[in-house]
Every structure is written in structure tokens, then in C-alpha cells.
Design a protein around this motif. Structure first.
Motif, PDB file in Angstrom:
ATOM      1  N   TYR A  19       0.787  -1.300  -0.045  1.00 25.76           N
ATOM      2  CA  TYR A  19      -0.065  -0.023   0.059  1.00 25.76           C
ATOM      3  C   TYR A  19       0.850   1.124  -0.026  1.00 25.76           C
ATOM      4  O   TYR A  19       0.661   2.110  -0.772  1.00 25.76           O
ATOM      5  N   VAL A  20       1.977   1.066   0.833  1.00 28.57           N
ATOM      6  CA  VAL A  20       2.870   2.410   1.000  1.00 28.57           C
ATOM      7  C   VAL A  20       3.497   2.576  -0.589  1.00 28.57           C
ATOM      8  O   VAL A  20       3.517   3.609  -1.043  1.00 28.57           O
ATOM      9  N   GLU A  21       4.042   1.342  -1.144  1.00 23.58           N
ATOM     10  CA  GLU A  21       4.586   1.916  -2.160  1.00 23.58           C
ATOM     11  C   GLU A  21       3.843   1.981  -3.448  1.00 23.58           C
ATOM     12  O   GLU A  21       4.105   2.794  -4.461  1.00 23.58           O
ATOM     13  N   HIS A  22       2.553   1.589  -3.439  1.00 26.68           N
ATOM     14  CA  HIS A  22       1.580   1.885  -4.442  1.00 26.68           C
ATOM     15  C   HIS A  22       1.110   3.484  -4.540  1.00 26.68           C
ATOM     16  O   HIS A  22       1.458   4.097  -5.648  1.00 26.68           O
ATOM     17  N   PHE A  23       1.147   4.009  -3.166  1.00 26.82           N
ATOM     18  CA  PHE A  23       0.924   5.486  -3.278  1.00 26.82           C
ATOM     19  C   PHE A  23       1.953   6.209  -3.457  1.00 26.82           C
ATOM     20  O   PHE A  23       2.111   7.337  -4.196  1.00 26.82           O
ATOM     21  N   ARG A  24       3.209   5.784  -3.123  1.00 25.17           N
ATOM     22  CA  ARG A  24       4.281   6.459  -3.446  1.00 25.17           C
ATOM     23  C   ARG A  24       4.614   6.288  -4.843  1.00 25.17           C
ATOM     24  O   ARG A  24       4.971   7.662  -5.564  1.00 25.17           O
ATOM     25  N   ALA A  25       4.224   5.431  -5.558  1.00 28.77           N
ATOM     26  CA  ALA A  25       4.370   5.353  -7.075  1.00 28.77           C
ATOM     27  C   ALA A  25       3.446   6.175  -7.594  1.00 28.77           C
ATOM     28  O   ALA A  25       3.506   6.910  -8.862  1.00 28.77           O
ATOM     29  N   ALA A  31      -0.035  11.582 -10.162  1.00 30.95           N
ATOM     30  CA  ALA A  31      -1.495  11.165 -10.136  1.00 30.95           C
ATOM     31  C   ALA A  31      -2.193  12.309  -9.078  1.00 30.95           C
ATOM     32  O   ALA A  31      -1.332  12.789  -8.090  1.00 30.95           O
ATOM     33  N   ASP A  32      -3.521  12.757  -9.372  1.00 27.55           N
ATOM     34  CA  ASP A  32      -3.928  13.633  -8.502  1.00 27.55           C
ATOM     35  C   ASP A  32      -4.461  12.868  -7.167  1.00 27.55           C
ATOM     36  O   ASP A  32      -5.448  12.123  -7.315  1.00 27.55           O
TER      37      ASP A  32
END
Length: 197
Positions: A19-25, A31-32
Motif C-alpha cells: 500500500y505504501v509503495e503503491h501510493f508512492r508510485a 496522479a491527483d
């Protein structure tokens, strides 16, 4: 009431790190990710006190801090909270279970944006709404955004907020203020504590 949030019992091992890496990416791709922050910011005076309840890796709290608000973020997941502390200097990040939350202060807005309600421990939803409501200042708001195809309904949440002294004020279907419809798969519920005037 189950003591362990669904975030831990109904996700795979390693989900928090993913989850952390997904939102960092997503952030790195441009992305908005600030729709919730725009919504909350537009609802508040400048330099308001905001509690980001279930803050995860800190995206909402950081965006509100960048807009000049004084932010405290709370999450029960130490992996997510470590990412918030690493990636977002400014807000105060606190490890705590929302069902037992007692920060000893109140806020102009308490926000649980990212499906926090559907990842709570089984049977704790009303307790959590009560704990969040206890942190809402007079004339302040509680803002809860969550999917409606799970075990929590807008009516449940509004009833719990009402029992905690708040008044339901708005329902929206999206963070960009599209009107609520009964067949919407997402809801934003806004409840307000009566003011002192």
C-alpha cells in the motif's frame, strides 16, 4: 466487538508495505491524490486543526498541512505510520487504535477518508464514530468517506454520529461534490457538532 481491525485480518501479508509503495508510485507519476484534501480544505477556515483518523501513509494529512492546517494523523498500522513520518514532515503522526482514541484535544475537522470505516474491527464502528465525535470541537465537522458495498451504511454512520451529539449535514457520492444517490458505491458523510453561539 472484535479487537483487531479488518485492515490486519482481511488483507494479505505484506499488504501494508504494498500500500505504501503503491501510493508512492502514484505520487511519483503525478496522479491527483488530493481530492479529499481539497474537499476538507474548502470546508474549513484557514489554519484549522485537523485530525486525520486512519491516516495511513499520510497523504491526506500532508496535503492539508501544505494548505496551512495544523494536522495530527492517527493510524493503528506501524508500517503505514512509519511511511507517513518518513515522507511527510510537518504533521504530528500518532500510533493509536481509533476504538480507544483519546488525544485530549478537539479539532475543527476529524476526517476518516480512505475507507477507514470498512477496515475497522468487527462491531467497533459505532464505538469508533463515538471516539472520533469526541474529538470534534463545537461547530466542527466529522467527515467520513467509505464504500457502500460493504458492511457499513451511511444511515448507520449518521445514526451513530447523532447518538454522539453531532448532526448529519451532507452526503455526497464523490469528493468532487457529486450528489448522493442511493445506488452510489461510495459516500462522504459530513456531520457537525452544534456551535457555542
Amino acid at each position: 466487538m472484535d479487537a483487531t481491525p479488518r485492515w490486519f485480518t482481511e488483507t494479505d501479508e505484506g499488504h501494508s508495505a504494498w500500500y505504501v509503495e503503491h501510493f508512492r508510485a502514484l505520487a511519483a507519476e503525478g496522479a491527483d491524490l488530493e481530492g479529499e484534501a481539497r474537499f476538507v480544505d474548502a470546508s474549513l477556515p484557514p489554519a484549522s486543526r485537523v485530525l486525520d483518523a486512519g491516516c495511513g501513509p499520510g497523504r491526506l494529512g500532508a496535503a492539508l498541512h501544505a494548505r496551512g492546517h495544523r494536522v495530527v494523523g492517527v493510524d493503528a498500522d506501524p508500517v503505514l505510520l512509519a511511511a507517513a513520518r518518513e515522507d511527510h514532515v510537518g504533521p504530528r503522526w500518532v500510533l493509536a487504535d481509533l476504538a480507544r482514541l483519546d488525544l485530549g484535544e478537539v479539532f475543527d475537522a476529524v476526517v476518516a477518508a480512505g475507507n477507514v470505516m470498512v477496515f475497522l474491527a468487527r462491531g467497533s464502528e459505532e464505538v469508533v464514530v463515538g471516539r472520533l465525535a469526541a474529538h470534534v470541537a463545537p461547530d466542527g465537522i466529522l467527515v467520513l468517506g467509505f464504500r457502500t458495498d460493504r458492511h457499513v451504511t451511511p444511515d448507520d454512520v449518521e445514526a451513530a454520529a447523532t447518538r454522539s451529539g453531532l448532526h448529519p449535514e451532507h452526503r455526497f457520492a464523490t469528493w468532487d461534490l457529486r450528489p448522493w444517490r442511493d445506488d452510489a458505491d461510495f459516500v462522504i458523510v459530513v456531520c457537525r457538532r452544534p456551535g457555542t453561539t
